[in-house]
Design a protein around this motif. Sequence first.
Motif, PDB file in Angstrom:
ATOM      1  N   VAL A   6     -38.006  -1.845  17.022  1.00 36.42           N
ATOM      2  CA  VAL A   6     -36.811  -2.641  17.344  1.00 36.42           C
ATOM      3  C   VAL A   6     -35.685  -2.227  16.419  1.00 36.42           C
ATOM      4  O   VAL A   6     -35.892  -2.091  15.203  1.00 36.42           O
ATOM      5  CB  VAL A   6     -37.094  -4.154  17.135  1.00 36.42           C
ATOM      6  CG1 VAL A   6     -35.847  -4.984  17.392  1.00 36.42           C
ATOM      7  CG2 VAL A   6     -38.236  -4.628  18.017  1.00 36.42           C
ATOM      8  N   LYS A   7     -34.511  -2.002  16.991  1.00 34.71           N
ATOM      9  CA  LYS A   7     -33.312  -1.860  16.155  1.00 34.71           C
ATOM     10  C   LYS A   7     -32.501  -3.137  16.340  1.00 34.71           C
ATOM     11  O   LYS A   7     -32.088  -3.463  17.463  1.00 34.71           O
ATOM     12  CB  LYS A   7     -32.498  -0.642  16.591  1.00 34.71           C
ATOM     13  CG  LYS A   7     -31.252  -0.442  15.736  1.00 34.71           C
ATOM     14  CD  LYS A   7     -30.391   0.676  16.265  1.00 34.71           C
ATOM     15  CE  LYS A   7     -29.166   0.872  15.393  1.00 34.71           C
ATOM     16  NZ  LYS A   7     -28.149   1.683  16.087  1.00 34.71           N
ATOM     17  N   GLY A   8     -32.327  -3.869  15.283  1.00 38.64           N
ATOM     18  CA  GLY A   8     -31.676  -5.174  15.413  1.00 38.64           C
ATOM     19  C   GLY A   8     -30.167  -5.104  15.305  1.00 38.64           C
ATOM     20  O   GLY A   8     -29.592  -4.025  15.131  1.00 38.64           O
ATOM     21  N   GLY A   9     -29.556  -6.280  15.441  1.00 38.80           N
ATOM     22  CA  GLY A   9     -28.125  -6.378  15.191  1.00 38.80           C
ATOM     23  C   GLY A   9     -27.259  -6.397  16.434  1.00 38.80           C
ATOM     24  O   GLY A   9     -26.042  -6.501  16.337  1.00 38.80           O
ATOM     25  N   THR A  10     -27.862  -6.286  17.623  1.00 41.11           N
ATOM     26  CA  THR A  10     -27.053  -6.334  18.858  1.00 41.11           C
ATOM     27  C   THR A  10     -27.276  -7.685  19.538  1.00 41.11           C
ATOM     28  O   THR A  10     -28.424  -8.031  19.825  1.00 41.11           O
ATOM     29  CB  THR A  10     -27.505  -5.226  19.845  1.00 41.11           C
ATOM     30  OG1 THR A  10     -27.584  -4.008  19.153  1.00 41.11           O
ATOM     31  CG2 THR A  10     -26.561  -5.111  21.031  1.00 41.11           C
ATOM     32  N   MET A 343     -38.928 -10.068   6.220  1.00 37.23           N
ATOM     33  CA  MET A 343     -37.586  -9.798   6.753  1.00 37.23           C
ATOM     34  C   MET A 343     -36.519 -10.539   5.950  1.00 37.23           C
ATOM     35  O   MET A 343     -35.353 -10.551   6.341  1.00 37.23           O
ATOM     36  CB  MET A 343     -37.500 -10.233   8.213  1.00 37.23           C
ATOM     37  CG  MET A 343     -38.377  -9.447   9.153  1.00 37.23           C
ATOM     38  SD  MET A 343     -38.056 -10.002  10.832  1.00 37.23           S
ATOM     39  CE  MET A 343     -38.993  -8.811  11.756  1.00 37.23           C
ATOM     40  N   GLY A 344     -36.941 -11.241   4.916  1.00 37.46           N
ATOM     41  CA  GLY A 344     -35.952 -11.900   4.047  1.00 37.46           C
ATOM     42  C   GLY A 344     -35.837 -13.396   4.252  1.00 37.46           C
ATOM     43  O   GLY A 344     -34.962 -14.036   3.650  1.00 37.46           O
ATOM     44  N   GLY A 364     -34.697  -5.613   8.787  1.00 35.83           N
ATOM     45  CA  GLY A 364     -35.853  -5.081   9.508  1.00 35.83           C
ATOM     46  C   GLY A 364     -37.043  -4.850   8.584  1.00 35.83           C
ATOM     47  O   GLY A 364     -36.881  -4.570   7.395  1.00 35.83           O
ATOM     48  N   ALA A 365     -38.256  -4.981   9.129  1.00 34.28           N
ATOM     49  CA  ALA A 365     -39.477  -4.792   8.334  1.00 34.28           C
ATOM     50  C   ALA A 365     -40.634  -4.442   9.280  1.00 34.28           C
ATOM     51  O   ALA A 365     -40.498  -4.552  10.494  1.00 34.28           O
ATOM     52  CB  ALA A 365     -39.798  -6.076   7.565  1.00 34.28           C
ATOM     53  N   ASN A 366     -41.744  -4.030   8.681  1.00 32.33           N
ATOM     54  CA  ASN A 366     -42.979  -3.835   9.455  1.00 32.33           C
ATOM     55  C   ASN A 366     -43.750  -5.134   9.434  1.00 32.33           C
ATOM     56  O   ASN A 366     -44.114  -5.608   8.361  1.00 32.33           O
ATOM     57  CB  ASN A 366     -43.860  -2.759   8.802  1.00 32.33           C
ATOM     58  CG  ASN A 366     -43.319  -1.387   9.077  1.00 32.33           C
ATOM     59  OD1 ASN A 366     -42.292  -1.240   9.743  1.00 32.33           O
ATOM     60  ND2 ASN A 366     -43.990  -0.376   8.568  1.00 32.33           N
ATOM     61  N   VAL A 367     -44.014  -5.684  10.603  1.00 32.00           N
ATOM     62  CA  VAL A 367     -44.712  -6.975  10.647  1.00 32.00           C
ATOM     63  C   VAL A 367     -45.803  -6.949  11.713  1.00 32.00           C
ATOM     64  O   VAL A 367     -45.803  -6.086  12.593  1.00 32.00           O
ATOM     65  CB  VAL A 367     -43.725  -8.145  10.945  1.00 32.00           C
ATOM     66  CG1 VAL A 367     -42.740  -8.346   9.811  1.00 32.00           C
ATOM     67  CG2 VAL A 367     -43.008  -7.940  12.273  1.00 32.00           C
ATOM     68  N   LYS A 368     -46.710  -7.937  11.603  1.00 34.87           N
ATOM     69  CA  LYS A 368     -47.805  -8.057  12.573  1.00 34.87           C
ATOM     70  C   LYS A 368     -47.654  -9.367  13.318  1.00 34.87           C
ATOM     71  O   LYS A 368     -47.420 -10.409  12.679  1.00 34.87           O
ATOM     72  CB  LYS A 368     -49.144  -8.105  11.842  1.00 34.87           C
ATOM     73  CG  LYS A 368     -49.653  -6.777  11.409  1.00 34.87           C
ATOM     74  CD  LYS A 368     -51.056  -6.970  10.865  1.00 34.87           C
ATOM     75  CE  LYS A 368     -51.559  -5.674  10.273  1.00 34.87           C
ATOM     76  NZ  LYS A 368     -52.741  -5.882   9.459  1.00 34.87           N
ATOM     77  N   LEU A 383     -34.768  -8.540  16.486  1.00 30.44           N
ATOM     78  CA  LEU A 383     -33.567  -8.225  17.279  1.00 30.44           C
ATOM     79  C   LEU A 383     -32.297  -8.704  16.577  1.00 30.44           C
ATOM     80  O   LEU A 383     -31.214  -8.162  16.789  1.00 30.44           O
ATOM     81  CB  LEU A 383     -33.671  -8.880  18.663  1.00 30.44           C
ATOM     82  CG  LEU A 383     -34.664  -8.223  19.620  1.00 30.44           C
ATOM     83  CD1 LEU A 383     -34.974  -9.160  20.791  1.00 30.44           C
ATOM     84  CD2 LEU A 383     -34.136  -6.887  20.148  1.00 30.44           C
ATOM     85  N   SER A 384     -32.445  -9.739  15.737  1.00 27.77           N
ATOM     86  CA  SER A 384     -31.264 -10.255  15.034  1.00 27.77           C
ATOM     87  C   SER A 384     -31.039  -9.521  13.709  1.00 27.77           C
ATOM     88  O   SER A 384     -29.973  -9.630  13.107  1.00 27.77           O
ATOM     89  CB  SER A 384     -31.444 -11.752  14.750  1.00 27.77           C
ATOM     90  OG  SER A 384     -32.344 -11.923  13.667  1.00 27.77           O
ATOM     91  N   ALA A 385     -32.075  -8.809  13.238  1.00 23.34           N
ATOM     92  CA  ALA A 385     -32.044  -8.257  11.866  1.00 23.34           C
ATOM     93  C   ALA A 385     -31.177  -7.006  11.760  1.00 23.34           C
ATOM     94  O   ALA A 385     -30.949  -6.312  12.744  1.00 23.34           O
ATOM     95  CB  ALA A 385     -33.475  -7.920  11.441  1.00 23.34           C
TER      96      ALA A 385
END
Length: 437
Positions: A6-10, A343-344, A364-368, A383-385
């Motif tokens: 996922v690339k977030g920020g859109t 993710m903070g 963004g981070a690697n998560v499960k 998606l928000s990150a």
Amino acid sequence: MEHYVVKGGTPLVGEVEIAGAKNAALAILAAAIMADEPVTVENVPDVSDIRAIVGAIAEIGAEVSHPDRHTYVINGKTIRYTEPVDNDAVRKIRGSYYLIGSLLGKYSEAQVALPGGCNIGLRPIDQHIKGFRALGAVVKICPPGLVEARADELIGSHIYMDVVSVGATINIIMAAVMAKGNTIIENAAKEPHVVDLANFLNSMGARVRGAGTDVIRIKGVDHLHGTEYSIIPDQIEAGTYMYAAACTRGDVTITNVIPKHLECLTAKLTEIGCEVTESDDSVRVVAAKRLDHTNVKTLPYPGFPTDMQPQIGVLLGLSKGTSIVTESIFENRFRYVDELSKMGASIRVESNTAIIEGVEGYTGANVKAPDLRAGAALVAAALSAQGYSDIYDIHFIERGYEDFPEKLRSLGGCIAKVDNADEERKAINRFNLKVVS
Ligand code: EPZ
């Protein structure tokens, strides 16, 4: 390994159509075997939990056809009901326990593997068993983990549920529809899928009254006949897109919904500053600015659903101030918090309460994905990150969300399902070229 990148920020923008309700479909497909004639069920979501229950129904001998992606035709005439319902898929899903109620109700006999499902708590089935016993069945748990229920004759009864349970209410209704005489279920669950199951059974000739209230009355009938039925839209899938829209400060119209089923979700969004507009069968969610804090406690319907708790947790993690989320249904539903912290997010969990200090944004981070709804909530967070996230264990998400990455991409979200580093690189290139479809 398969995962989402996922690339977030859109912001999510556009229109998304909601599929049929998974949890209604699981019950209705199990109930469909109760007729010895073809039963057509439409608007069935194409998700892995549904494929598992349909597989089990076919394996015990029902005729099953699948004329299109969202329709099944089931005829229970040829069922070998003396055989146990047991395979890996049945043991992994929760909804397989509905075959206990439907087989017992039809044949006065059922042997079904103990159910699995997401690890969100202990999830006992004592209320189901209490109901079957009240109707006259002898119920035992036998090795290797099979529920065996048998009755000479099922006889209507007056049952008071000790806890409000969706699964037990549905299972007892199915066991009682062909019992001799009348059954009353008090303290019944009122969820939309309980009502949908009752409407479905009534369309097969059952006499179930009061579904949607806490007293359900059933008059036993001799047999059930074939029918054609369309499943209600999925309240939780709709809610997930509503909250994902809010997380990304987007503008999304969610179509094919029943706005009444979304009222408690809409109320919370409005309370924290979102604009929500309802029409006959859609809702539009617009979040133009950073939202406010609030408190929320999960409760049986019409309260705030436990299945939306991770999604509101993720949203409040981005809101101004301190919010408190209390989980009162399942004891293990905060497992997303550790992942979201990567993710903070700033969240402290104490027993069944999460104290959330809102942050300006996630990174963004690697998560499960720890389970189905928590997985979907982490996708909304990603998606928000700012930056990229990799989300693993997506098989949980695929249990209940049809075309999840595709639907999010249609809203402008940069998300792709990839299996290896090469596919991930290509997906990231497409995101950067803004080719998201
Ligand atoms: C259904 O689970 C849903 N699953 C869950 O959806 C949902 O979270 C849950 O209802 C609550 O709305 C299906 O429909 C397949 P319950 P269910 O019986 O029926 C306790 C999702 O993400 N209880 O209403 O298993 C139980 O421990 C999922 O789609 C007993 O004590 O839930 C819980 O605290 C996950 N004894 C409460 O009742 C029993 O015999 C409510 O559980 C049964 C339940």
